[in-house]
Design an enzyme around this catalytic site. Structure first.
Site, PDB file in Angstrom:
ATOM      1  N   HIS A   4      31.245 -27.187  18.689  1.00  0.00           N
ATOM      2  CA  HIS A   4      29.955 -26.992  18.012  1.00  0.00           C
ATOM      3  C   HIS A   4      29.326 -28.330  17.636  1.00  0.00           C
ATOM      4  CE1 HIS A   4      30.205 -22.588  17.268  1.00  0.00           C
ATOM      5  NE2 HIS A   4      31.501 -22.833  17.406  1.00  0.00           N
ATOM      6  N   GLU A  45      26.372 -28.896  16.849  1.00  0.00           N
ATOM      7  CA  GLU A  45      25.330 -28.726  15.808  1.00  0.00           C
ATOM      8  C   GLU A  45      25.835 -29.033  14.404  1.00  0.00           C
ATOM      9  OE1 GLU A  45      26.856 -26.335  17.439  1.00  0.00           O
ATOM     10  OE2 GLU A  45      27.077 -24.484  16.294  1.00  0.00           O
ATOM     11  N   CYS A  97      29.782 -22.931  22.637  1.00  0.00           N
ATOM     12  CA  CYS A  97      30.917 -22.044  22.363  1.00  0.00           C
ATOM     13  C   CYS A  97      30.805 -20.769  23.203  1.00  0.00           C
ATOM     14  CB  CYS A  97      31.046 -21.787  20.872  1.00  0.00           C
ATOM     15  SG  CYS A  97      32.764 -21.432  20.417  1.00  0.00           S
TER      16      CYS A  97
HETATM   17  N1  GLN Z   1      33.902 -15.390  20.650  1.00  0.00           N
HETATM   18  C1  GLN Z   1      34.276 -16.609  21.292  1.00  0.00           C
HETATM   19  C2  GLN Z   1      35.716 -16.994  20.963  1.00  0.00           C
HETATM   20  O1  GLN Z   1      36.272 -16.584  19.980  1.00  0.00           O
HETATM   21  C3  GLN Z   1      33.315 -17.732  20.971  1.00  0.00           C
HETATM   22  C4  GLN Z   1      33.235 -18.068  19.515  1.00  0.00           C
HETATM   23  C5  GLN Z   1      32.005 -18.852  19.133  1.00  0.00           C
HETATM   24  O2  GLN Z   1      31.002 -18.829  19.854  1.00  0.00           O
HETATM   25  N2  GLN Z   1      32.033 -19.529  18.000  1.00  0.00           N
HETATM   26  O3  GLN Z   1      36.305 -17.751  21.691  1.00  0.00           O
END
Ligand code: GLN
Length: 539
Positions: free
Chosen positions: A509, A511, A383
């Site tokens: 994600h 995970e 992410c």
């Molecule tokens: N801050 C980033 C976004 O909103 C990544 C979010 C995250 O890592 N879950 O796109």
């Protein structure tokens, strides 16, 4: 099975005793006996969901396939049960009140005074029974967050009292407490447990089973004493002794007969003890791995390991199935100095840059990506970690000076990570990100495709910003490829550098969907290539 059974798990004496793990372990044991089981967490705080909470408050925010932002205990439930959870599995006081107040505004209670009892308790009960009525589970295990005696958990315990009355033998209560060991006198003390049960009794709830968390074995006389003071059978006083890994707990609970006493109390047949073959095979690998693989986890919440719970567990699953232990070195990205990075990250066999929000520690994450990229060290960016890999590449390879994500610098000349069009007019912070599972199509021949072994995948998201497709061609010409694309929107979900040994950034994600019996393919591939890395080879 016609009538759903309800098991409530409450806690006393201290918080953090592991109600979530006991609930997940019991669920695992019942599931192994063929029951359809689910677990629900009721959180007594006023946030509508934990999505807007800083991870320092309650650890990681876990995301379900249907896009609910939930408590991290749901991660344990999924890792133990290998069954997806949903919005209905996590309910907060904020949501309960919101629902009741919405109903009041609609006029549903017209003419009546709206009160905690019965309106709030009815809404709590409705949310508990929903999993049985609508989702048709045989057993619903409901974990009540907090500790008995807390003002904010009172309406929940009251709802449990009412449900026990309504449902008779279809509902039972397990109360988890702590039996502390006083080193000075060399004694185990049961008084806090007695007081805690008294506190439950005062609000009308008699627990059926007591699980006592302890660091030392509890002899029969201690259990008998607790049984006598707390009105429970002595065989319903179960010890939960400290163990090295949370994954030992289902086996320990089976040895203690927790599942059998639960079935007996619920008047369900006991039959034969399940073997838990696959689970025990995992445990044997976990306990017998001799070699270690060293992974660096770079993030800004590293002081609190719970902030990266699912990532840490996914690394443990993957290392275990690769017959290794994983040594996870946590790096505070805020304090990483770019000129000392090679000293700091030396000797790591793989580097993972974590998800996150906001500026803090951002430059340190970029420095870690650069180090992994330039030194050919296996890299997984998740992410924000993926977004960092894109930004680092744009600055240092594409030479786009001060390229950035609009999240970090909304005036950047090169917004290689940008807000999605449909996000631009959103002002509310709660529940408005791209959340939940989305399809992704993988490019054949990519590292991701090799890992998954299929072209179509579906993974969970939680972010507002995206790879900016205006730059896609420039990236691909410079050697960073988009290898996973959302088939419906064309959004880039995965980037890779094919020239690198293993450099994968994922917008989703992975995970969240790694479980004990089904380790995640990307983590498996990442760990495999990290193991092949010579420990001392990294410069
Ligand atoms: N801050 C980033 C976004 O909103 C990544 C979010 C995250 O890592 N879950 O796109």
């Amino acid at each position: 099975m016609p009538d759903t059974r309800y098991v409530f798990v409450t806690g006393g004496v201290a918080s953090s005793l592991g109600k979530g793990i006991i609930s997940a372990s019991l669920a695992k044991l019942l599931q192994a006996r063929g029951y359809r089981v689910t677990i629900q967490k009721l959180d007594p705080y006023l946030n509508v969901d934990p999505g807007t909470l800083n991870p320092y408050e309650h650890g990681e925010c876990y995301v379900t396939e249907d896009g609910a932002e939930t408590d991290l205990d749901l991660g344990h439930y999924e890792r133990f049960l290998n069954v997806p959870t949903s919005q209905a599995n996590n309910v907060t006081t904020g949501r309960i009140y919101q629902n009741v107040i919405n109903k009041e505004r609609r006029g549903d209670f017209l003419g009546k005074t709206v009160q905690i009892i019965p309106h709030i308790t009815d809404e709590i009960k409705r949310n508990i029974k929903l999993l049985g009525n609508k989702h048709k589970f045989d057993v619903v295990i409901t974990e009540i967050g907090g500790t008995v005696g807390d003002i904010e958990s009172l309406p929940y315990i009251e709802a449990v009292r009412q449900l026990k009355w309504e449902l008779g033998s279809r509902a039972i209560v397990i109360h988890l407490t702590l039996v502390p060991f006083l080193a000075a006198s060399g004694e185990l003390k049961t008084k806090p447990t007695q007081h805690s049960v008294k506190a439950l009794l005062e609000i009308g709830v008699q627990p059926d089973i007591l699980v006592l968390r302890t660091e030392k074995h509890l002899a029969l006389d201690i259990r008998k004493k607790v049984a006598l003071f707390c009105n429970v059978d002595s065989k319903a006083v179960i010890q939960s002794i400290d163990v090295k890994s949370i994954y030992e707990v289902p086996v320990k609970m089976q040895e203690e007969g927790l599942d059998e006493i639960v079935l007996e109390k619920l008047r369900l047949p006991i039959d034969t003890k399940p073997e838990l073959k696959d689970w025990k095979a995992f445990l044997s690998k976990l306990n017998n791995a001799k070699k270690t693989v060293k992974i660096g986890l770079v993030g800004k919440y590293v002081e609190l390991a719970d902030a990266y719970k699912s990532i840490i567990e996914a690394l443990i699953h993957a290392a275990t199935y690769n017959d290794h232990k994983v040594e996870i070195k946590l790096f505070q990205s805020e304090t990483i100095q770019p000129d000392q990075i090679s000293e700091a990250l030396k000797g790591l066999q793989g580097i993972l840059v974590a998800p996150g929000f906001g500026h803090r520690g951002f430059e340190g994450k970029l420095a870690a990506v650069k180090y992994a990229r330039e030194n050919n060290i296996p890299f997984l960016g998740i992410c924000l970690g993926m977004q960092c890999s894109v930004i680092e590449y744009s600055r240092n390879v594409l030479n786009l000076e001060k390229a950035n994500s609009k999240e970090m610098d909304h005036t950047t000349a090169y917004p290689v990570i940008d807000l999605m069009e449909d996000q631009k007019n959103i002002t509310d912070k709660g529940g408005t990100m791209r959340l939940g599972a989305y399809d992704c199509k993988l490019k054949k021949g990519s590292k991701a495709f090799e890992a998954y072994g299929t072209e179509q995948i579906r993974e969970r998201h939680r972010h507002r910003y995206e790879f900016n497709n205006d730059y896609l061609q420039a990236f691909e010409e410079a050697g960073m490829m988009a290898t996973g694309i959302n088939p419906d929107t064309g959004l880039v979900e995965i980037v890779e550098i094919p020239k690198h040994k293993w450099f994968v950034g994922v917008q989703f994600h992975p995970e969240y969907s790694s479980t004990v019996l089904k380790p995640h393919p990307l983590f498996m591939a990442f760990i495999k290539v990290a193991i092949a890395e010579n420990q001392n080879g990294a410069k």
